[in-house]
Design an enzyme around this catalytic site. Structure first.
Site, PDB file in Angstrom:
ATOM      1  N   LYS A  45       0.843  -1.213   0.000  1.00 16.05           N
ATOM      2  CA  LYS A  45       0.000   0.000   0.000  1.00 16.05           C
ATOM      3  C   LYS A  45       0.872   1.255   0.000  1.00 16.05           C
ATOM      4  O   LYS A  45       0.674   2.173  -0.783  1.00 16.05           O
ATOM      5  CB  LYS A  45      -0.934   0.011   1.225  1.00 16.05           C
ATOM      6  CG  LYS A  45      -1.754  -1.247   1.397  1.00 16.05           C
ATOM      7  CD  LYS A  45      -2.630  -1.206   2.632  1.00 16.05           C
ATOM      8  CE  LYS A  45      -1.906  -1.168   3.963  1.00 16.05           C
ATOM      9  NZ  LYS A  45      -1.163  -2.421   4.306  1.00 16.05           N
ATOM     10  N   ARG A 120      -9.975   0.385   8.929  1.00 21.69           N
ATOM     11  CA  ARG A 120      -9.460  -0.950   9.248  1.00 21.69           C
ATOM     12  C   ARG A 120     -10.462  -1.768  10.044  1.00 21.69           C
ATOM     13  O   ARG A 120     -10.167  -2.904  10.391  1.00 21.69           O
ATOM     14  CB  ARG A 120      -8.203  -0.777  10.109  1.00 21.69           C
ATOM     15  CG  ARG A 120      -6.917  -1.098   9.381  1.00 21.69           C
ATOM     16  CD  ARG A 120      -5.830  -0.733  10.366  1.00 21.69           C
ATOM     17  NE  ARG A 120      -4.629  -1.442  10.133  1.00 21.69           N
ATOM     18  CZ  ARG A 120      -3.555  -0.900   9.552  1.00 21.69           C
ATOM     19  NH1 ARG A 120      -3.601   0.326   9.083  1.00 21.69           N
ATOM     20  NH2 ARG A 120      -2.463  -1.592   9.431  1.00 21.69           N
ATOM     21  N   ARG A 192      11.254  -0.363  11.303  1.00 30.13           N
ATOM     22  CA  ARG A 192      10.137  -0.098  12.202  1.00 30.13           C
ATOM     23  C   ARG A 192      10.124  -1.105  13.334  1.00 30.13           C
ATOM     24  O   ARG A 192      10.445  -2.264  13.146  1.00 30.13           O
ATOM     25  CB  ARG A 192       8.821  -0.209  11.412  1.00 30.13           C
ATOM     26  CG  ARG A 192       8.314   1.113  10.938  1.00 30.13           C
ATOM     27  CD  ARG A 192       7.183   0.974   9.942  1.00 30.13           C
ATOM     28  NE  ARG A 192       6.041   0.196  10.399  1.00 30.13           N
ATOM     29  CZ  ARG A 192       4.930   0.033   9.676  1.00 30.13           C
ATOM     30  NH1 ARG A 192       4.833   0.592   8.482  1.00 30.13           N
ATOM     31  NH2 ARG A 192       3.934  -0.679  10.141  1.00 30.13           N
ATOM     32  N   ARG A 203      -0.269  -8.652  13.778  1.00 35.70           N
ATOM     33  CA  ARG A 203      -0.804  -7.710  12.785  1.00 35.70           C
ATOM     34  C   ARG A 203      -1.661  -8.457  11.759  1.00 35.70           C
ATOM     35  O   ARG A 203      -2.699  -7.966  11.328  1.00 35.70           O
ATOM     36  CB  ARG A 203       0.354  -6.961  12.092  1.00 35.70           C
ATOM     37  CG  ARG A 203       1.065  -5.980  13.034  1.00 35.70           C
ATOM     38  CD  ARG A 203       2.425  -5.552  12.519  1.00 35.70           C
ATOM     39  NE  ARG A 203       2.363  -4.712  11.344  1.00 35.70           N
ATOM     40  CZ  ARG A 203       3.436  -4.405  10.595  1.00 35.70           C
ATOM     41  NH1 ARG A 203       4.635  -4.887  10.925  1.00 35.70           N
ATOM     42  NH2 ARG A 203       3.315  -3.631   9.562  1.00 35.70           N
TER      43      ARG A 203
HETATM   44  P1  AP5 Z   1       4.928  -1.446   1.900  1.00 32.80           P
HETATM   45  O1  AP5 Z   1       4.436  -0.823   0.647  1.00 32.80           O
HETATM   46  O2  AP5 Z   1       5.703  -0.585   2.839  1.00 32.80           O
HETATM   47  O3  AP5 Z   1       3.738  -2.216   2.622  1.00 32.80           O
HETATM   48  P2  AP5 Z   1       2.404  -1.653   3.290  1.00 32.80           P
HETATM   49  O4  AP5 Z   1       1.243  -2.385   2.673  1.00 32.80           O
HETATM   50  O5  AP5 Z   1       2.342  -0.164   3.266  1.00 32.80           O
HETATM   51  O6  AP5 Z   1       2.604  -2.255   4.748  1.00 32.80           O
HETATM   52  P3  AP5 Z   1       2.594  -1.629   6.201  1.00 32.80           P
HETATM   53  O7  AP5 Z   1       3.378  -2.584   7.052  1.00 32.80           O
HETATM   54  O8  AP5 Z   1       3.033  -0.204   6.226  1.00 32.80           O
HETATM   55  O9  AP5 Z   1       1.074  -1.726   6.519  1.00 32.80           O
HETATM   56  P4  AP5 Z   1       0.421  -1.869   7.848  1.00 32.80           P
HETATM   57  O10 AP5 Z   1      -0.976  -1.773   7.395  1.00 32.80           O
HETATM   58  O11 AP5 Z   1       0.722  -3.053   8.670  1.00 32.80           O
HETATM   59  O12 AP5 Z   1       1.055  -0.716   8.726  1.00 32.80           O
HETATM   60  P5  AP5 Z   1       0.514   0.718   9.149  1.00 32.80           P
HETATM   61  O13 AP5 Z   1       1.659   1.627   9.190  1.00 32.80           O
HETATM   62  O14 AP5 Z   1      -0.684   1.096   8.344  1.00 32.80           O
HETATM   63  O15 AP5 Z   1       5.827  -2.720   1.487  1.00 32.80           O
HETATM   64  C1  AP5 Z   1       6.514  -3.481   2.471  1.00 32.80           C
HETATM   65  C2  AP5 Z   1       7.908  -3.857   1.953  1.00 32.80           C
HETATM   66  O16 AP5 Z   1       7.781  -4.692   0.788  1.00 32.80           O
HETATM   67  C3  AP5 Z   1       8.742  -2.648   1.516  1.00 32.80           C
HETATM   68  O17 AP5 Z   1      10.069  -2.853   1.918  1.00 32.80           O
HETATM   69  C4  AP5 Z   1       8.625  -2.618  -0.022  1.00 32.80           C
HETATM   70  O18 AP5 Z   1       9.801  -2.126  -0.629  1.00 32.80           O
HETATM   71  C5  AP5 Z   1       8.394  -4.086  -0.355  1.00 32.80           C
HETATM   72  N1  AP5 Z   1       7.435  -4.248  -1.458  1.00 32.80           N
HETATM   73  C6  AP5 Z   1       6.315  -3.509  -1.678  1.00 32.80           C
HETATM   74  N2  AP5 Z   1       5.675  -3.962  -2.780  1.00 32.80           N
HETATM   75  C7  AP5 Z   1       6.396  -5.014  -3.248  1.00 32.80           C
HETATM   76  C8  AP5 Z   1       6.236  -5.922  -4.345  1.00 32.80           C
HETATM   77  N3  AP5 Z   1       5.176  -5.801  -5.182  1.00 32.80           N
HETATM   78  N4  AP5 Z   1       7.167  -6.890  -4.518  1.00 32.80           N
HETATM   79  C9  AP5 Z   1       8.241  -7.006  -3.669  1.00 32.80           C
HETATM   80  N5  AP5 Z   1       8.447  -6.169  -2.618  1.00 32.80           N
HETATM   81  C10 AP5 Z   1       7.532  -5.191  -2.398  1.00 32.80           C
HETATM   82  O19 AP5 Z   1      -0.019   0.444  10.626  1.00 32.80           O
HETATM   83  C11 AP5 Z   1       0.841   0.217  11.714  1.00 32.80           C
HETATM   84  C12 AP5 Z   1       0.055   0.132  13.006  1.00 32.80           C
HETATM   85  O20 AP5 Z   1      -0.654   1.385  13.240  1.00 32.80           O
HETATM   86  C13 AP5 Z   1      -1.066  -0.917  13.056  1.00 32.80           C
HETATM   87  O21 AP5 Z   1      -0.560  -2.184  13.414  1.00 32.80           O
HETATM   88  C14 AP5 Z   1      -1.995  -0.321  14.121  1.00 32.80           C
HETATM   89  O22 AP5 Z   1      -1.509  -0.535  15.414  1.00 32.80           O
HETATM   90  C15 AP5 Z   1      -1.933   1.159  13.850  1.00 32.80           C
HETATM   91  N6  AP5 Z   1      -2.966   1.626  12.878  1.00 32.80           N
HETATM   92  C16 AP5 Z   1      -2.754   2.189  11.662  1.00 32.80           C
HETATM   93  N7  AP5 Z   1      -3.916   2.504  11.063  1.00 32.80           N
HETATM   94  C17 AP5 Z   1      -4.904   2.120  11.949  1.00 32.80           C
HETATM   95  C18 AP5 Z   1      -6.331   2.170  11.889  1.00 32.80           C
HETATM   96  N8  AP5 Z   1      -6.982   2.665  10.818  1.00 32.80           N
HETATM   97  N9  AP5 Z   1      -7.021   1.695  12.954  1.00 32.80           N
HETATM   98  C19 AP5 Z   1      -6.378   1.205  14.036  1.00 32.80           C
HETATM   99  N10 AP5 Z   1      -5.026   1.128  14.143  1.00 32.80           N
HETATM  100  C20 AP5 Z   1      -4.297   1.579  13.105  1.00 32.80           C
END
Ligand code: AP5
Length: 245
Positions: A45, A120, A192, A203
């Site tokens: 994402k 979410r 992170r 997660r």
């Molecule tokens: P990347 O694009 O960074 O992945 P992402 O989908 O953005 O994953 P996140 O880990 O950031 O999502 P998340 O939803 O767990 O975390 P968030 O910060 O929202 O890609 C990952 C890696 O793979 C990178 O190194 C990239 O280079 C590589 N990659 C990407 N695409 C690729 C491909 N096609 N092929 C190969 N490699 C690839 O949330 C964190 C925490 O915040 C949650 O756990 C929760 O506690 C809290 N939180 C956030 N939002 C909410 C909400 N709405 N409600 C409640 N709690 C929330």
């Protein structure tokens, strides 16, 4: 107020002014878009968001990034969110709904938005509908980053971040030019705190239990587009472009 803005503009280099002018001209011809990106941790994402943002002149609102900034700044919001985030659990609906409601007021969200990591839970989705109804708009498309869990550990544990810009790298799939350094600034990259195999388990549990129902919620509205998020990044970008064309 107007005088001080004009005075500040006098100090902006011409090339920056022209670049911004050209960007605004290009943006004025783009259609408004209100998008949600949903998918498990590491599904891509955050990788695709900046590309979509630039193409359609949208604001990118990533609740995870906003919460991490609040944790780092030790704001009251960050203090409340920290424990849940460290353990891979969701923070409370009220906290994230509040930050999105506030962020949507930004002028950069005028042509639409990318919500990355929000909603979410079904409660968050319902609250978002209410927020948008008050503004007389609705979600256009939900991009579902569908991917098998088994692929995600390698993506998550190999991710490196440049904290101030949010640029993301991967030691194998998207390595920086110099290991451990940001390509643009040369500053150090970090990992992170929740990007470990152990926290990933929680997660993923939270995703399957609380966030998958959000995909069903929007499927009933016929606005979900399923992506093959296991493909290489450029191929995922091509799929996104087709869906949004
Ligand atoms: P990347 O694009 O960074 O992945 P992402 O989908 O953005 O994953 P996140 O880990 O950031 O999502 P998340 O939803 O767990 O975390 P968030 O910060 O929202 O890609 C990952 C890696 O793979 C990178 O190194 C990239 O280079 C590589 N990659 C990407 N695409 C690729 C491909 N096609 N092929 C190969 N490699 C690839 O949330 C964190 C925490 O915040 C949650 O756990 C929760 O506690 C809290 N939180 C956030 N939002 C909410 C909400 N709405 N409600 C409640 N709690 C929330």
């Amino acid at each position: 107020m107007a005088t001080s803005a004009a005075a500040n503009l006098e100090d902006v280099p011409s090339v920056d002014l022209m670049t911004e002018l050209l960007r605004r001209m290009k943006c004025s011809s783009k259609p408004d878009k209100r998008l949600i990106l949903v998918g498990p941790p590491g599904s891509g994402k955050g990788t695709q968001s900046p590309i979509i943002k630039d193409e359609y002149c949208l604001c990118h609102l990533a609740t995870g990034d906003m919460l991490r900034a609040a944790v780092a700044a030790k704001t009251p919001l960050g203090i409340k969110a920290k424990e849940a985030m460290d353990n891979g659990q969701l923070v409370s609906d009220d906290l994230v709904v509040g930050i999105i409601d506030e962020a949507l007021k930004k002028p950069s969200c005028q042509k639409g938005f990318i919500l990355d990591g929000f909603p979410r839970t079904v409660v968050q989705a319902e609250k978002l509908d209410e927020m948008l109804a008050r503004r007389g708009v609705k979600v256009d498309k939900v991009l579902n980053f569908a991917i098998d869990d088994a692929i995600l550990e390698e993506r998550i544990t190999g991710r490196w971040i440049h904290p101030s810009s949010g640029r993301s790298y991967h030691s194998k799939f998207a390595p920086p030019k110099v290991p451990g350094k940001d390509d643009v600034t040369g500053e150090p990259l970090i990992q992170r705190k929740d990007d470990t195999a152990a926290v990933l388990k929680s997660r993923l549990e939270a995703f399957h239990k609380q966030t998958e129902p959000v995909i069903d919620y929007y499927s009933k509205k016929n606005i979900v587009a399923n992506l093959h998020a296991e493909k290489p990044p450029q191929e995922v970008t091509t799929e996104v472009q087709k869906v949004l064309a």
